[in-house]
Enzyme design. Structure first.
Site, short mmCIF file in Angstrom:
data_model
loop_
_atom_site.label_atom_id
_atom_site.label_comp_id
_atom_site.label_asym_id
_atom_site.label_seq_id
_atom_site.Cartn_x
_atom_site.Cartn_y
_atom_site.Cartn_z
N LYS A 118 6.61 -4.29 -16.43
CA LYS A 118 6.39 -2.96 -16.31
C LYS A 118 6.94 -2.38 -15.04
O LYS A 118 7.45 -3.10 -14.25
CB LYS A 118 4.86 -3.22 -16.03
CG LYS A 118 4.29 -3.81 -14.80
CD LYS A 118 2.74 -3.67 -14.59
CE LYS A 118 2.52 -4.52 -13.27
NZ LYS A 118 0.98 -4.61 -13.17
N ARG B 68 -11.45 -2.98 -13.03
CA ARG B 68 -10.68 -1.82 -13.49
C ARG B 68 -10.62 -1.53 -14.91
O ARG B 68 -11.55 -0.68 -15.34
CB ARG B 68 -9.07 -2.39 -13.11
CG ARG B 68 -8.89 -2.49 -11.67
CD ARG B 68 -7.26 -2.52 -11.41
NE ARG B 68 -6.69 -3.49 -12.23
CZ ARG B 68 -5.33 -3.96 -12.03
NH1 ARG B 68 -4.76 -3.61 -10.98
NH2 ARG B 68 -4.82 -4.94 -12.74
N TYR C 60 13.38 10.24 15.67
CA TYR C 60 12.11 10.95 15.82
C TYR C 60 10.93 10.38 16.84
O TYR C 60 10.67 9.34 16.52
CB TYR C 60 11.63 11.26 14.53
CG TYR C 60 12.66 12.03 13.63
CD1 TYR C 60 12.99 13.36 14.10
CD2 TYR C 60 13.40 11.70 12.49
CE1 TYR C 60 13.89 14.28 13.25
CE2 TYR C 60 14.43 12.28 11.79
CZ TYR C 60 14.44 13.58 12.13
OH TYR C 60 15.40 14.48 11.38
N MET D 211 14.88 9.85 7.05
CA MET D 211 15.15 9.98 5.61
C MET D 211 16.38 9.18 5.35
O MET D 211 16.45 8.49 4.10
CB MET D 211 15.25 11.41 5.35
CG MET D 211 15.71 11.81 3.86
SD MET D 211 15.72 13.42 3.31
CE MET D 211 14.22 14.07 3.81
#
EC number: 5.1.1.1
Length: 356
Positions: free
Chosen positions: A35, A130, A253, A301
């Site tokens: 999957k 679930r 950052y 990024m």
């Protein structure tokens, strides 16, 4: 020249991991779980390497059809079943085994016009909460399905919520036994953790997922370090810049890393847009030129920074392993507060993938 980041897939490791699954569950057949595009590895890239499996298990019709188009003629199990009644025509065409977990699916099966019966996996809710029928409803639902002309072979399935713990399946097993009372049925219960650590739950079919790709279902590499399982995916890049920091200078950052002394750092062509976790903190393990070191500062990024103190020889073009054979994906994930599953699945489309 392309950007130096790439993911390489070791197909021999994948084959070995399937072999180890068979050794762990010698009397069961194996659904290889592919999957989420084979956990980010790419179904089309890897399926033939584990073509010795007994069946493939997944979610999306598109992926199931891809397997058929590539020549797979064996069983395919749709783990969440069909999502719309009209999907049953495609299930019929491609001979897909469907999970049944809801009342509406019973009605859809009853009313469908199929060329041949479909094999069914009836899902019992054993505590995950679930999908699945409550244990006290399973006998009734089983009998309903058994009476349908559209239903072929039937198997009882469930999914363990805590199989990574030594006593983690006892409650679920009790509920499954309650559900199976009065039934003579095949069972498929074991996920990766139960396949490795709970042989009492193997029964007829096991459903390994993450262990096929060489990561731990517990999120801790040490738990599988002695099994022979090998990482399939290696994410690597290169240093594209070097900075020499003075004591007190900060990195990235937010300036979240401050050099205590003069320090060389390398800037690596890899960032969160490639699938590397943005929340990986300073100290996340990384391999530079074969030497274990760590990230420093905030992941950007497209770039991240690494400490070059342990590897003073490193410079522009030096190879970096972000995860793979030496730096385990579980360790990177743990540092970032997530799991290896997520990192595999998050590999970005812009990252070139090669098979070896």
């Amino acid at each position: 020249m392309t950007r130096p980041i790439q993911a390489s897939l070791d197909l021999q490791a994948l084959k070995q991991n399937l072999s180890i699954v068979r050794q762990a569950a010698t009397h069961a057949r194996v659904w290889s779980v592919v999957k989420a595009n084979a956990y980010g590895h790419g179904i089309e890239r890897i399926w033939s390497a584990i073509g010795a499996t007994d069946g493939f298990a997944l979610l999306n019709l598109e992926e199931a059809i891809t397997l058929r188009e590539r020549g797979w003629k064996g069983p395919i199990l749709m783990l969440e079943g069909f999502f719309h009644a009209q999907d049953l025509e495609i299930y019929d065409q491609h001979r897909l085994t469907t999970c049944v977990h809801s009342n509406w699916q019973l009605k859809a099966l009853q009313n469908a016009r199929l060329k041949a019966p479909l094999d069914i996996y009836l899902k019992v809710n054993s505590g995950m909460n679930r999908l699945g029928f409550q244990p006290d409803r399973v006998l009734t639902v089983w009998q309903q399905l058994r009476a349908m002309a559209n239903v072929g072979e039937m198997t009882l399935m469930s999914h363990f919520a805590e199989a990574e713990h030594p006593d983690g399946i006892s409650g679920a097993m009790a509920r499954i036994e309650q559900a199976a009372e009065g039934l003579e049925c095949r069972r498929s219960l074991s996920n990766s953790a139960a396949t490795l650590w709970h042989p009492e739950a193997h029964f007829d079919w096991v459903r390994p997922g993450i262990i096929l790709y060489g990561a731990s279902p517990s999120g801790q590499w040490r738990d599988i370090a002695n099994t022979g399982l090998r990482p399939v995916m290696t994410l690597s890049s290169e240093i594209i810049g070097v900075q020499t920091l003075k004591a007190g200078e900060r990195v990235g950052y937010g300036g979240r890393y401050t050099a205590r002394d003069e320090q060389r750092i390398g800037i690596v062509a890899a960032g969160y847009a490639d699938g590397y976790p943005r929340h990986a903190p300073t100290g996340t393990p990384v391999l530079v030129d074969g030497v274990r070191t760590m990230t420093v500062g905030t992941v950007s990024m497209d770039m991240l920074a690494v400490d070059l103190t342990p590897c003073p020889q490193a410079g522009i073009g030096t190879p970096v392993e972000l995860w793979g054979k030496e730096i385990k994906i579980d360790d990177v994930a743990a540092a970032a507060g997530t799991v290896g599953y997520e990192l595999m699945c998050a590999l970005a489309l812009r990252v070139p993938v090669v098979t070896v």
